[in-house]
Motif scaffolding. Structure first.
Motif, PDB file in Angstrom:
ATOM      1  N   THR A  29    -132.060 -88.382  10.360  1.00 52.36           N
ATOM      2  CA  THR A  29    -130.726 -88.004  10.821  1.00 52.36           C
ATOM      3  C   THR A  29    -129.688 -88.353   9.771  1.00 52.36           C
ATOM      4  O   THR A  29    -129.861 -89.283   8.969  1.00 52.36           O
ATOM      5  N   VAL A  53    -126.372 -89.958   9.242  1.00 53.11           N
ATOM      6  CA  VAL A  53    -125.483 -90.888   9.943  1.00 53.11           C
ATOM      7  C   VAL A  53    -124.038 -90.708   9.519  1.00 53.11           C
ATOM      8  O   VAL A  53    -123.109 -91.145  10.228  1.00 53.11           O
ATOM      9  N   PRO A 104    -126.515 -95.364   4.986  1.00 51.08           N
ATOM     10  CA  PRO A 104    -127.759 -95.211   5.766  1.00 51.08           C
ATOM     11  C   PRO A 104    -128.689 -96.402   5.666  1.00 51.08           C
ATOM     12  O   PRO A 104    -129.391 -96.703   6.636  1.00 51.08           O
ATOM     13  N   THR A 137    -128.503 -99.050   8.494  1.00 49.46           N
ATOM     14  CA  THR A 137    -128.757 -98.686   9.887  1.00 49.46           C
ATOM     15  C   THR A 137    -129.936 -99.475  10.430  1.00 49.46           C
ATOM     16  O   THR A 137    -130.787 -99.949   9.686  1.00 49.46           O
ATOM     17  N   ILE A 177    -125.119 -98.905  13.080  1.00 48.03           N
ATOM     18  CA  ILE A 177    -124.715 -99.103  11.697  1.00 48.03           C
ATOM     19  C   ILE A 177    -123.585-100.124  11.656  1.00 48.03           C
ATOM     20  O   ILE A 177    -122.710-100.155  12.533  1.00 48.03           O
ATOM     21  N   VAL A 218    -124.253 -94.962  16.408  1.00 41.93           N
ATOM     22  CA  VAL A 218    -123.828 -93.656  15.926  1.00 41.93           C
ATOM     23  C   VAL A 218    -124.742 -92.535  16.382  1.00 41.93           C
ATOM     24  O   VAL A 218    -124.327 -91.377  16.446  1.00 41.93           O
ATOM     25  N   VAL A 219    -126.002 -92.852  16.682  1.00 44.25           N
ATOM     26  CA  VAL A 219    -126.981 -91.816  17.069  1.00 44.25           C
ATOM     27  C   VAL A 219    -127.824 -92.349  18.224  1.00 44.25           C
ATOM     28  O   VAL A 219    -128.261 -93.511  18.189  1.00 44.25           O
ATOM     29  N   THR A 259    -125.280 -87.418  18.567  1.00 43.90           N
ATOM     30  CA  THR A 259    -124.289 -88.133  17.741  1.00 43.90           C
ATOM     31  C   THR A 259    -122.914 -87.998  18.374  1.00 43.90           C
ATOM     32  O   THR A 259    -122.740 -87.327  19.392  1.00 43.90           O
TER      33      THR A 259
END
Length: 789
Positions: free
Chosen positions: A616, A618, A627, A630, A675, A693-694, A726
């Motif tokens: 994904t 981010v 990233p 994360t 994150i 975030v996801v 997201t």
């Protein structure tokens, strides 16, 4: 060679308890006037009891027994045809009214007996006019008697040797007899003289008509007769000489009669009968008698040469013998069938009719007529089977022939399935009775489509065999004896292979192409356990084109049916498999699993082993996010691979803090990618914060996870449905549904189903804009039930 149950004379002499009279049924009894006799035929049912005839005249009723028939000129026989009997009565028979040897009147009683022993009497009357003028001398060789008639004004016809004639004359002179006497000459013996009454007691009948003198003798075994070999054939002869002395005048009449006793023989191909070309003693050295014409036929009728040639009959005449050959089963004869030890037996019967004309030096004509039944011995017969199948028609066509008129087909057993004739025709099979050309036989044609009860077999690669085992049930009439005949037929096709696909990798799809072949219908094309149909293709988002030439299938990336391996930030391997299999057994005969490399953007895979792989971006949720910073709900679960914007995680569904929720249909696994990021507050101070975030979800059907609860081991029958959510709007890639954007705010999970996102029941995600590519990956199992997608 004759069989007593179907040939010869059958006469009953018993006195029956009850008798009824009946009018003559139409067509049941027929009469026909032939050259020298009346023919009476009957088709009445005998019910196991043979009918009998009685001759009727002014003196009363005279039962026609076997002996009486041979003495008085009657021949009665039962023919092989069921319920068919006939009587032949000579124009000079005892109880026939004779008008000037030109018109003959007959009267008979036909008596039949039913199964209850009740007699029924039918009256038969006929008048015959002479169709052909009498020859000076005529002979009739019947089955049970010999008859000769001579013109009344002929006192001494040629035929007796000179020394015999001289001896008879000397005997007549020495005897003082004014009445007629008969002298019988036997080879090597002196003449035997007796009166007419004494001759009658021996079975010999003399009869004087208006213009002819008639003599009749039993055909075989007569006391005063003799049998001699003439040119290789036995001939029975009787030498009667009628003598009357009136003072100094002696009147003598030669009534010698001779007939061939040959009963015919079966030579393996047909029946052969022969007779001497010149019958002794009809021909003497002094007479100059020669054969002038020979004709023959069957059933009492002479046939023209074109007809005999068409039927295969042959006539061979030499100086010494005449030979007639009739092929087995030729038209004009009859076949009679029997069953013994489930073997089909039969014999073939021909009733030969022979006519020969002689001429002497003075132009005086002698005519000979002969009736002779001939039959083969009992023969084991096998019905003929001809496989008339045309492969292109895809229908077995089997011809069962060489069946006599008294054999019927009543049922068939096809590869273990029983059918009566009616049931077969109602089931799409066709059974037709047909006549065989140039014979009195019939046949049956069986038609069985390849897609019915036929067995299919692939003995070797590329060879297809259709096989049909047939058990015919036949019955022999009228007793309805069953007879079973087995036959097997096979149809073979070469170069028969399952459909072959070619696969091509595209940027965002895989394309398959199959060129159609004639036998493609033998297999079905499937995706996993499902049959590939236009409906399935439309439902899953496949693009399918199918015409008479080829089938083209384009499968977009992330469609149902893909499997994924070797996922990294640059690329991953997507594989799609298409199968050819046998429709009934689902046995896979060929397959093509096309694997292609695709560029990785974002992807989520929920495997059957309970491992989630997700890639994904981010930075779409948090611009400038790192990233490599994360992690999942369990902060120790870090990405396996990152670049400037994306992170790749791979973790088990029961690790990394994954949450699980179960409802009545689904099991939902959810984790979050978090994150850490730094932001500037109102005060000139930098603050670090952690943000989700996801959201990553995998949804599995509850029915697929029985092993999870039975063995505490995760093993799904099919991959789960993965979703990436997201905080910003993104596209949703889902088969069969258009892209969707949610605009609400994020809230906790609830309990209804949102089928287009793969969420558990009621999982509205307020505040979250699901943008993830929806990827549903299947590791198809062949035993997965059909009907679900």
């Amino acid at each position: 060679m004759a069989f007593g149950f179907c040939l010869g004379v059958f006469i009953l002499l018993s006195v029956w308890p009850s008798v009824t009279c009946s009018d003559l049924p139409r067509g049941a009894i027929e009469t026909a006037c032939r050259d020298r006799y009346l023919l009476v035929t009957t088709q009445l049912s005998f019910a196991g009891n043979e009918p009998r005839f009685e001759a009727v005249d002014a003196d009363g009723v005279h039962p026609i027994t076997k002996q009486y028939g041979s003495e008085c000129g009657y021949m009665f026989s039962i023919l092989p045809l069921p319920g068919h009997a006939e009587l032949r009565a000579s124009y000079f028979s005892c109880h026939t009214d004779n008008q000037d040897d030109e018109v003959f009147t007959f009267s008979f009683n036909l008596i039949t007996i039913d199964a209850n022993g009740v007699e029924t009497t039918y009256h038969v009357n006929a008048n015959c006019s002479l169709p052909l003028p009498w020859s000076p001398r005529e002979f009739s060789c019947e089955e049970n008697y010999m008859e000769v008639s001579v013109r009344g004004d002929v006192s001494g016809l040629p035929g007796t040797k000179a020394d015999n004639w001289t001896a008879a004359l000397a005997t007549a002179h020495s005897a003082a007899m004014s009445t007629w006497q008969v002298m019988f000459q036997q080879e090597g013996q002196q003449l035997t003289s007796m009166s007419f009454s004494e001759a009658r007691e021996l079975g010999y009948v003399f009869h004087l008509t208006q213009g002819r003198l008639v003599f009749r003798s039993p055909y075989t075994g007569s006391v005063m007769g003799s049998v001699t070999m003439v040119n290789g054939t036995f001939v029975e002869m009787v030498y009667p000489i009628l003598v009357s002395r009136q003072r100094w005048v002696v009147i003598m009449v030669n009534l010698v009669v001779a007939c061939s006793t040959d009963e015919g023989m079966y030579d393996g191909a047909g029946l052969v009968w022969q007779t001497p070309t010149l019958l002794s003693p009809l021909v003497s050295e002094l007479s100059g008698l020669e054969s002038s014409k020979i004709s023959f036929g069957v059933a009492g009728q002479l046939l023209d040469e074109p007809i005999t040639a068409e039927r295969g009959y042959s006539l061979d005449i030499s100086d010494t013998t005449v030979q007639i050959s009739i092929p087995f089963n030729a038209d004009g004869g009859y076949r009679k069938s029997f069953v013994m030890d489930n073997m089909y037996h039969e014999f073939y019967v021909v009733r030969l009719y022979y006519e020969q004309t002689f001429m002497d030096d003075s132009g005086v004509e002698t005519r000979l007529r002969l009736h002779r039944p001939m039959n083969t011995p009992l023969l084991i017969q096998h019905p003929s089977i001809i496989n008339q199948t045309v492969l292109e028609a895809r229908v077995f066509t089997v011809y069962l022939g060489n069946l006599s008129y008294d054999v019927d087909l009543v049922a068939v057993k096809l590869n273990g399935h029983n059918f009566t004739i009616l049931e077969a025709n109602k089931s799409g099979l066709v059974i037709t009775m047909v006549s065989q050309p140039n014979s009195n036989l019939h046949a049956y044609v069986l038609r069985v489509p390849f897609d019915s009860v036929i067995h299919k077999l692939y003995p070797t690669e590329g060879l297809l065999e259709y096989s049909l085992d047939i058990n015919y049930t036949l019955v022999i009439l009228p007793q309805e004896e069953p007879y079973y005949y087995l036959a097997s037929v096979v149809a073979q096709f070469n170069d028969v292979f399952p459909p072959v696909f070619k696969g091509v990798c595209n940027k965002k799809s895989i394309s398959f192409q199959m060129d159609h072949k004639p036998f493609d219908y033998l297999w079905e094309v499937g995706v996993g356990p499902y049959l590939l149909t236009p409906n399935l293709a439309a439902k899953r988002g496949y693009i399918m084109q199918n015409d008479s030439q080829s089938l083209i299938l384009e499968v977009p990336l992330f469609s149902v049916g893909y499997t994924y391996k070797d996922i990294n930030l640059k690329q991953f391997r997507g594989t799609f498999e298409i199968l050819s299999r046998v429709p009934k057994t689902l046995e896979v005969k060929s397959s093509l699993a096309k694997a292609c490399l695709f560029q990785t953007t974002e992807v989520i895979v929920c495997s059957t082993e309970g491992v989630v792989t997700v890639v994904t971006d981010v930075t779409l949720a948090v611009p400038g996010a790192e990233p490599n910073g994360t992690f999942l709900l369990d902060a120790t679960c870090r990405p396996q691979e990152t670049d400037d914007t994306r992170a790749r995680f791979s973790f088990g569904l029961h690790t990394c803090g994954t949450r699980v929720q179960v409802d009545h249909q689904h099991v939902t696994y959810e984790n979050e990618i978090n994150i850490e990021h730094t932001f500037q507050s109102e005060a000139p101070v930098k603050t670090r914060d952690t943000a989700s975030v996801v959201t990553v979800r995998c949804v599995y059907p509850l029915s697929d996870l029985y092993k999870l609860f039975a063995y505490w081991r995760f093993e799904a029958d099919s991959p789960g449905v993965g979703t990436i959510l997201t905080r910003v709007p993104v596209k949703i890639f889902q088969p069969n549904f258009p892209p969707t954007t949610l605009t609400t705010t994020r809230r906790p999970l609830t309990s209804t189903t949102t089928s287009n996102t793969g969420l558990s029941p009621g999982r509205k995600m307020p505040g979250i804009h699901p943008r993830a590519k929806y990827v549903k990956v299947f590791s198809w199992q062949m035993n997965q039930p059909k009907g679900t997608t």
